[in-house]
Design an enzyme around this catalytic site. Structure first.
Site, PDB file in Angstrom:
ATOM      1  N   HIS A  11      50.750  78.909 104.230  1.00 34.56           N
ATOM      2  CA  HIS A  11      50.485  80.238 104.771  1.00 34.56           C
ATOM      3  C   HIS A  11      51.172  80.304 106.129  1.00 34.56           C
ATOM      4  CE1 HIS A  11      48.432  84.028 105.274  1.00 34.56           C
ATOM      5  NE2 HIS A  11      48.006  83.655 106.473  1.00 34.56           N
ATOM      6  N   CYS A  99      54.207  85.818 103.010  1.00 34.32           N
ATOM      7  CA  CYS A  99      53.786  85.732 104.407  1.00 34.32           C
ATOM      8  C   CYS A  99      54.874  85.087 105.272  1.00 34.32           C
ATOM      9  CB  CYS A  99      52.449  85.008 104.540  1.00 34.32           C
ATOM     10  SG  CYS A  99      52.387  83.395 103.789  1.00 34.32           S
TER      11      CYS A  99
END
Length: 118
Positions: A11, A99
């Site tokens: 992430h 992301c």
């Protein structure tokens, strides 16, 4: 750029100061009909959150991996670009590097893709 080790993926978030980051959070998934086929459409919300809240108990690191090849925008401009996205919902047709692509675009603009290609 902050890279966070999650169990099934990396992430990414953008540090904006005072312990806060801007990152993409999952909101919904829909199916997009393309003729006889359907493609998953992932909806993500841009959110300003505390770094500790995003990281939880996962390992993380600063990773400005493209700085050696590309010049980032000035810090003030990066933060303004990130803050202007806060609260927006974005749609992606793929899962994975969404992301990373988002925060990389905030830092460097369109000159770098999620895979580091110009």
């Amino acid at each position: 750029l902050i890279e966070i080790d999650r169990p099934r993926h990396q992430h990414w978030a953008l540090y904006v100061g005072d312990g806060y980051v801007i990152n993409l959070t999952p909101v919904d998934k829909q199916d997009l009909k393309l003729g006889v086929c359907s493609v998953p459409l992932f909806i993500r919300k841009v959110k300003k959150q505390r770094l500790k809240e995003v990281v939880k108990n996962h390992k993380w690191r600063v990773n400005n991996k493209y700085d050696h090849s590309y010049t980032p925008f000035p810090v003030k401009e990066i933060i303004q670009r990130a803050e202007s996205c806060n609260g927006r919902k974005l749609k992606y047709r793929g899962f994975g590097s969404n992301c990373e692509h988002f925060v990389t675009k905030l830092r460097y603009g369109d000159k770098v893709s999620a895979r580091g290609e110009p």
